[in-house]
Design a protein around this motif. Structure first.
Motif, PDB file in Angstrom:
ATOM      1  N   HIS A 255       0.840  -1.182   0.000  1.00  0.00           N
ATOM      2  CA  HIS A 255       0.000   0.000   0.000  1.00  0.00           C
ATOM      3  C   HIS A 255       0.883   1.243   0.000  1.00  0.00           C
ATOM      4  O   HIS A 255       2.053   1.208   0.411  1.00  0.00           O
ATOM      5  N   THR A 256       0.318   2.333  -0.455  1.00  0.00           N
ATOM      6  CA  THR A 256       1.011   3.619  -0.457  1.00  0.00           C
ATOM      7  C   THR A 256       0.196   4.627   0.350  1.00  0.00           C
ATOM      8  O   THR A 256      -1.000   4.439   0.572  1.00  0.00           O
ATOM      9  N   ILE A 257       0.880   5.704   0.760  1.00  0.00           N
ATOM     10  CA  ILE A 257       0.224   6.759   1.548  1.00  0.00           C
ATOM     11  C   ILE A 257       0.266   8.099   0.831  1.00  0.00           C
ATOM     12  O   ILE A 257      -0.018   9.127   1.432  1.00  0.00           O
ATOM     13  N   GLY A 258       0.638   8.100  -0.465  1.00  0.00           N
ATOM     14  CA  GLY A 258       0.723   9.346  -1.215  1.00  0.00           C
ATOM     15  C   GLY A 258       2.136   9.745  -1.560  1.00  0.00           C
ATOM     16  O   GLY A 258       2.352  10.772  -2.207  1.00  0.00           O
ATOM     17  N   CYS A 259       3.122   8.958  -1.111  1.00  0.00           N
ATOM     18  CA  CYS A 259       4.521   9.222  -1.449  1.00  0.00           C
ATOM     19  C   CYS A 259       5.044   8.036  -2.252  1.00  0.00           C
ATOM     20  O   CYS A 259       4.388   7.005  -2.352  1.00  0.00           O
ATOM     21  N   PRO A 260       6.243   8.138  -2.823  1.00  0.00           N
ATOM     22  CA  PRO A 260       6.752   7.049  -3.672  1.00  0.00           C
ATOM     23  C   PRO A 260       7.096   5.770  -2.925  1.00  0.00           C
ATOM     24  O   PRO A 260       7.452   4.785  -3.567  1.00  0.00           O
ATOM     25  N   HIS A 261       7.014   5.740  -1.619  1.00  0.00           N
ATOM     26  CA  HIS A 261       7.416   4.558  -0.868  1.00  0.00           C
ATOM     27  C   HIS A 261       6.242   3.620  -0.641  1.00  0.00           C
ATOM     28  O   HIS A 261       5.079   4.042  -0.652  1.00  0.00           O
TER      29      HIS A 261
END
Length: 304
Positions: A255-261
């Motif tokens: 999953h992502t939180i809005g950043c590239p990580h």
């Protein structure tokens, strides 16, 4: 001649905190003696002392009583704090040592009472007959009544400062200082320094939970070594999808939180539930939205 000199000693009342400290020291000594005694049986079969534990404890307490109360009119804790027992039943205000009967009754109430309570519990715990059940109920009622009387005695002790235990009140023995206590002088400079330090420590304890330390560290690290911007290309995303930014393992349900990580679902969800101000440990981005990874990346590309 010696008794006459001993009777001339004046009585110095003992502070409540000193009497309570003496009781705690006595309990600590009994536990220490018992632990040292049981260490002698580590090489034996486990449970070898289980059947005789009340008797062994009573025997050790009997030895302690012989060399403390019987010979010196004071327990070990009292001796450390310069305290001893006084016969409060005597008419004179001068110091009077305990009588032999008071010492014997002290042994019966403290050591004998504890042994009787433990041994009776073992004797009647597995008996199912009606007579044994009645005896067990009577013993339980008596034990509860003694504990209630002990509580009432303790409340009276807090008010008046004498007879810290019920045994002392029944036998009429009171704690007094062996010698007059010298007045302790503490400089105001030391007291002010201690008050200032405790006030500062309490302020820090109140303030630290309000500071997002993780976000502050990321801010400082970004000022020292600015992080380069990430492109939104698929090649850059492939490089960051090889491991979870929290656990460092292969991302499970990425999953992502809005950043590239990328994060494991359980890693990011548990951290976000624990801290609603959670930020990415790599770039410091806040959690805008928790979304599953939508890019179709082949497993062979991730392992390159």
């Amino acid at each position: 001649m010696a008794s006459g000199i001993g009777n001339e000693k004046s009585v110095n009342p003992v502070l409540r905190i000193s009497q309570l400290d003496a009781l705690e020291l006595n309990k600590a000594l009994e536990q220490l003696v018992w632990s040292q005694f049981t260490n002698c049986f580590h090489g034996f079969k486990p449970g070898v002392l289980a059947h005789f534990e009340p008797e062994v404890k009573a025997f050790l307490c009997l030895i302690l009583w012989k060399f403390t109360i019987y010979s010196k009119n004071a327990t070990v804790g009292q001796a450390i704090l310069n305290i001893q027992y006084k016969n409060n039943l005597s008419q004179t205000e001068k110091y009077q040592p305990l009588s032999r009967h008071q010492k014997l009754w002290y042994l019966i109430f403290t050591v004998g009472g504890r042994w009787l309570e433990e041994r009776c519990y073992d004797l009647f715990s597995n008996r199912q007959q009606q007579s044994f059940c009645k005896i067990k109920s009577y013993i339980s009622f008596g034990s509860g009544l003694l504990k209630l009387c002990g509580l009432i005695n303790f409340l009276i002790f807090l008010q008046k400062g004498t007879f810290a235990t019920l045994t002392e009140r029944i036998l009429g023995i009171r704690s007094v200082f062996c010698e007059p206590q010298s007045v302790r002088q503490v400089g105001f400079e030391y007291m002010n320094r201690e008050l200032l330090w405790h006030g500062f420590a309490e302020f820090l304890i109140y303030l630290l939970p309000l500071i997002n330390v993780q976000k502050l560290k990321l801010k400082i690290s970004s000022w020292c070594s600015p992080i380069a911007g990430f492109s939104n290309s698929e090649n850059t995303l492939v490089a960051h999808c090889r491991e979870c930014s929290l656990c460092g393992e292969w991302p499970t349900m990425p999953h992502t939180i809005g950043c590239p990580h990328v994060f494991c679902y359980y890693c990011i969800k548990s951290n976000f539930l624990f801290d609603m101000y959670f930020t990415c440990p790599k770039c410091g981005s806040e959690v805008h939205s928790l979304q599953p990874l939508k890019y179709k990346i082949e497993m062979t590309e991730l392992r390159v």
